[in-house]
Design a protein around this motif. Sequence first.
Motif, PDB file in Angstrom:
ATOM      1  N   THR A 185      -2.374   8.045  -1.152  1.00  0.00           N
ATOM      2  CA  THR A 185      -2.464   6.626  -1.517  1.00  0.00           C
ATOM      3  C   THR A 185      -1.770   6.351  -2.846  1.00  0.00           C
ATOM      4  O   THR A 185      -1.061   5.355  -2.983  1.00  0.00           O
ATOM      5  CB  THR A 185      -3.931   6.156  -1.593  1.00  0.00           C
ATOM      6  OG1 THR A 185      -4.676   7.072  -2.381  1.00  0.00           O
ATOM      7  CG2 THR A 185      -4.552   6.088  -0.222  1.00  0.00           C
ATOM      8  N   LYS A 186      -1.943   7.253  -3.814  1.00  0.00           N
ATOM      9  CA  LYS A 186      -1.382   7.006  -5.145  1.00  0.00           C
ATOM     10  C   LYS A 186       0.146   7.027  -5.110  1.00  0.00           C
ATOM     11  O   LYS A 186       0.816   6.314  -5.837  1.00  0.00           O
ATOM     12  CB  LYS A 186      -1.913   8.057  -6.116  1.00  0.00           C
ATOM     13  CG  LYS A 186      -2.114   7.489  -7.492  1.00  0.00           C
ATOM     14  CD  LYS A 186      -2.961   8.374  -8.370  1.00  0.00           C
ATOM     15  CE  LYS A 186      -2.286   9.671  -8.747  1.00  0.00           C
ATOM     16  NZ  LYS A 186      -3.136  10.543  -9.548  1.00  0.00           N
ATOM     17  N   THR A 187       0.695   7.837  -4.269  1.00  0.00           N
ATOM     18  CA  THR A 187       2.150   7.945  -4.237  1.00  0.00           C
ATOM     19  C   THR A 187       2.775   6.786  -3.472  1.00  0.00           C
ATOM     20  O   THR A 187       3.819   6.275  -3.859  1.00  0.00           O
ATOM     21  CB  THR A 187       2.564   9.241  -3.487  1.00  0.00           C
ATOM     22  OG1 THR A 187       1.653  10.255  -3.848  1.00  0.00           O
ATOM     23  CG2 THR A 187       3.965   9.662  -3.829  1.00  0.00           C
ATOM     24  N   LEU A 188       2.150   6.407  -2.378  1.00  0.00           N
ATOM     25  CA  LEU A 188       2.874   5.524  -1.464  1.00  0.00           C
ATOM     26  C   LEU A 188       2.611   4.027  -1.608  1.00  0.00           C
ATOM     27  O   LEU A 188       3.463   3.208  -1.289  1.00  0.00           O
ATOM     28  CB  LEU A 188       2.597   5.960  -0.029  1.00  0.00           C
ATOM     29  CG  LEU A 188       3.035   7.405   0.225  1.00  0.00           C
ATOM     30  CD1 LEU A 188       2.591   7.863   1.586  1.00  0.00           C
ATOM     31  CD2 LEU A 188       4.535   7.561   0.083  1.00  0.00           C
ATOM     32  N   LEU A 189       1.445   3.649  -2.121  1.00  0.00           N
ATOM     33  CA  LEU A 189       1.165   2.203  -2.196  1.00  0.00           C
ATOM     34  C   LEU A 189       2.124   1.424  -3.103  1.00  0.00           C
ATOM     35  O   LEU A 189       2.572   0.335  -2.731  1.00  0.00           O
ATOM     36  CB  LEU A 189      -0.271   1.957  -2.635  1.00  0.00           C
ATOM     37  CG  LEU A 189      -1.290   1.979  -1.521  1.00  0.00           C
ATOM     38  CD1 LEU A 189      -2.644   1.547  -2.060  1.00  0.00           C
ATOM     39  CD2 LEU A 189      -0.906   1.074  -0.360  1.00  0.00           C
ATOM     40  N   PRO A 190       2.461   1.945  -4.285  1.00  0.00           N
ATOM     41  CA  PRO A 190       3.392   1.184  -5.126  1.00  0.00           C
ATOM     42  C   PRO A 190       4.731   0.924  -4.425  1.00  0.00           C
ATOM     43  O   PRO A 190       5.319  -0.145  -4.586  1.00  0.00           O
ATOM     44  CB  PRO A 190       3.588   2.081  -6.354  1.00  0.00           C
ATOM     45  CG  PRO A 190       2.383   2.966  -6.372  1.00  0.00           C
ATOM     46  CD  PRO A 190       1.981   3.162  -4.950  1.00  0.00           C
ATOM     47  N   ILE A 191       5.159   1.871  -3.629  1.00  0.00           N
ATOM     48  CA  ILE A 191       6.445   1.691  -2.945  1.00  0.00           C
ATOM     49  C   ILE A 191       6.340   0.576  -1.905  1.00  0.00           C
ATOM     50  O   ILE A 191       7.247  -0.242  -1.754  1.00  0.00           O
ATOM     51  CB  ILE A 191       6.879   3.008  -2.259  1.00  0.00           C
ATOM     52  CG1 ILE A 191       6.821   4.150  -3.278  1.00  0.00           C
ATOM     53  CG2 ILE A 191       8.285   2.872  -1.699  1.00  0.00           C
ATOM     54  CD1 ILE A 191       7.145   5.498  -2.710  1.00  0.00           C
ATOM     55  N   LEU A 192       5.204   0.527  -1.219  1.00  0.00           N
ATOM     56  CA  LEU A 192       4.999  -0.534  -0.225  1.00  0.00           C
ATOM     57  C   LEU A 192       5.117  -1.912  -0.866  1.00  0.00           C
ATOM     58  O   LEU A 192       5.767  -2.815  -0.340  1.00  0.00           O
ATOM     59  CB  LEU A 192       3.597  -0.377   0.394  1.00  0.00           C
ATOM     60  CG  LEU A 192       3.083  -1.581   1.185  1.00  0.00           C
ATOM     61  CD1 LEU A 192       3.860  -1.717   2.474  1.00  0.00           C
ATOM     62  CD2 LEU A 192       1.604  -1.448   1.466  1.00  0.00           C
ATOM     63  N   PHE A 193       4.534  -2.031  -2.037  1.00  0.00           N
ATOM     64  CA  PHE A 193       4.532  -3.283  -2.772  1.00  0.00           C
ATOM     65  C   PHE A 193       5.976  -3.724  -3.068  1.00  0.00           C
ATOM     66  O   PHE A 193       6.364  -4.859  -2.808  1.00  0.00           O
ATOM     67  CB  PHE A 193       3.768  -3.028  -4.073  1.00  0.00           C
ATOM     68  CG  PHE A 193       3.264  -4.271  -4.710  1.00  0.00           C
ATOM     69  CD1 PHE A 193       2.229  -4.983  -4.138  1.00  0.00           C
ATOM     70  CD2 PHE A 193       3.816  -4.720  -5.897  1.00  0.00           C
ATOM     71  CE1 PHE A 193       1.751  -6.133  -4.733  1.00  0.00           C
ATOM     72  CE2 PHE A 193       3.347  -5.860  -6.505  1.00  0.00           C
ATOM     73  CZ  PHE A 193       2.316  -6.571  -5.927  1.00  0.00           C
ATOM     74  N   ILE A 194       6.766  -2.810  -3.569  1.00  0.00           N
ATOM     75  CA  ILE A 194       8.160  -3.136  -3.904  1.00  0.00           C
ATOM     76  C   ILE A 194       8.914  -3.558  -2.645  1.00  0.00           C
ATOM     77  O   ILE A 194       9.662  -4.538  -2.648  1.00  0.00           O
ATOM     78  CB  ILE A 194       8.847  -1.908  -4.549  1.00  0.00           C
ATOM     79  CG1 ILE A 194       8.183  -1.620  -5.890  1.00  0.00           C
ATOM     80  CG2 ILE A 194      10.356  -2.152  -4.734  1.00  0.00           C
ATOM     81  CD1 ILE A 194       8.595  -0.310  -6.506  1.00  0.00           C
ATOM     82  N   LEU A 195       8.674  -2.874  -1.565  1.00  0.00           N
ATOM     83  CA  LEU A 195       9.418  -3.218  -0.342  1.00  0.00           C
ATOM     84  C   LEU A 195       9.069  -4.576   0.226  1.00  0.00           C
ATOM     85  O   LEU A 195       9.932  -5.281   0.745  1.00  0.00           O
ATOM     86  CB  LEU A 195       9.249  -2.133   0.696  1.00  0.00           C
ATOM     87  CG  LEU A 195      10.577  -1.418   0.635  1.00  0.00           C
ATOM     88  CD1 LEU A 195      10.399   0.027   0.410  1.00  0.00           C
ATOM     89  CD2 LEU A 195      11.425  -1.771   1.814  1.00  0.00           C
TER      90      LEU A 195
END
Length: 461
Positions: A179-189
């Motif tokens: 969760t810590k690695t992937l959620l920020p990337i989802l937000f940017i996309l």
Amino acid sequence: MAELNTKPTKKRETFSTGLAVFFATLGSAVGLGNIWKFPYIVGSNGGGAFLLIYFICVIFVGIPVMVCELYIGRKTRSNAVGAFKKLRPGTAWKGIGGMGVAAAFLIMFFYSDVSGWVYSYVFKSITGKLNGVTPNTAKVVFETTSSGAILPIVWQGIVFIVVAAILIAGVKNGIERITKTLLPILFILIIICDIRAFTLPGARDGLKFLYNIDFTKVNGGVILAALGLAFFKLSLGMGTMITYGSYFTEDNNLLHTPIKVALSDVVVSLLAGMAIFPVVFTFKMEPSSGSGLLFTTIPLVFSKLPLGNLLLASFFILTAIAATTAMISLVEVPVAYFSEEKGMSRRNAVIFTVIIMFIFGTLATLSVNSSSFIGNIKILGYGFFDLFDKTSSNILLPIGGLLIAIFVGYFIKKDDLKNELMNNGKLNSAVKFDLFYFIIRYISPILLIIVFLSGLGIIKL
Ligand code: PHE
């Protein structure tokens, strides 16, 4: 209280930091609910007026119930059933946890199906199968993806393998790390998608649809849908937040985390809606076209953009990630239950749970094809897919939420609750606590009862 867990328990894992707690909890909340369910439910229930009701449900019911669940979990450091056993030994309250475990299964039956479509769209976009789609071909691709007899089940199986692998890795190494690695990337996309959507000719109409407040469409059923969505979105009413709360750090602020999570979750939903509706209006599609909305619109946003395929693949990868972080929290509920209450090893509990979910999940998958044998079976007027969805979102979760609110509001000593929520005096939040306590005793249960009775047609709003 002599029974209060005297037997030695295996050392339980917890999340390591406040940030990890936030991302794991947000990872549970953010899922297909935001990107797939939210836009089409808003679309079919009248846009802005629905949104307003949804916000009221989040503030007066969603956030307070989340506080209750986190309290129950962290206080007892137990799974959804064990938690009630510790707080009220020998009573029927543990039935709430049992209902939660059942709801986790029901939700996963259809959630894993839709996640399978998402995974397959990741594959399709990477291999160029969605290049240059038109509104019509997008529909055809979606139909073949969702209503075949074999491929949807294969993808569903892949989904379960991924979820099982993460959960077997554990709370810190699996749930927290992912969760810590992937959620920020989802937000940017999602923001990149929005920027593209805003520049489409239908952007104005799309946004107007989302924000235009038209109360003529609102009735008891619409309000129940808003409440059901709030529960589904925030992963409430079924012990997910009890289970995650049991992994929270001691110093986490249980009154603030739900507010932060609910706000961030609403932002993600709105960003997803703002990416999808402009496309719907630009290509003159039906905003209430139902569960295929995401799959038939998003490929169109990107089809006209330079590097569109790359973006398209990224979008579905990130939707897959959102789905996966939510699924791990769903599956964790029975896993924690089986491993702590039934003495299974974590690994066996994961394997046992996903196998059962997969077997029944295929019923949901096969029911999507309305001309198949399974697609023709109707229970209470619904096929399996809708039956699992409606009974969990509109019935089990709100009832679970109501019982949890009553349990915490009326069956827990106020001082104990206050102590836990103020971290034994370390937090200075007495006023916020009083407000919460008032809402959970007098507002949330009453709203829940009224909305529920009106949704069932027992009273007329
Ligand atoms: N909140 C998740 C979503 O929006 C779904 C979910 C429901 C997860 C209930 C856990 C428990 O997709």
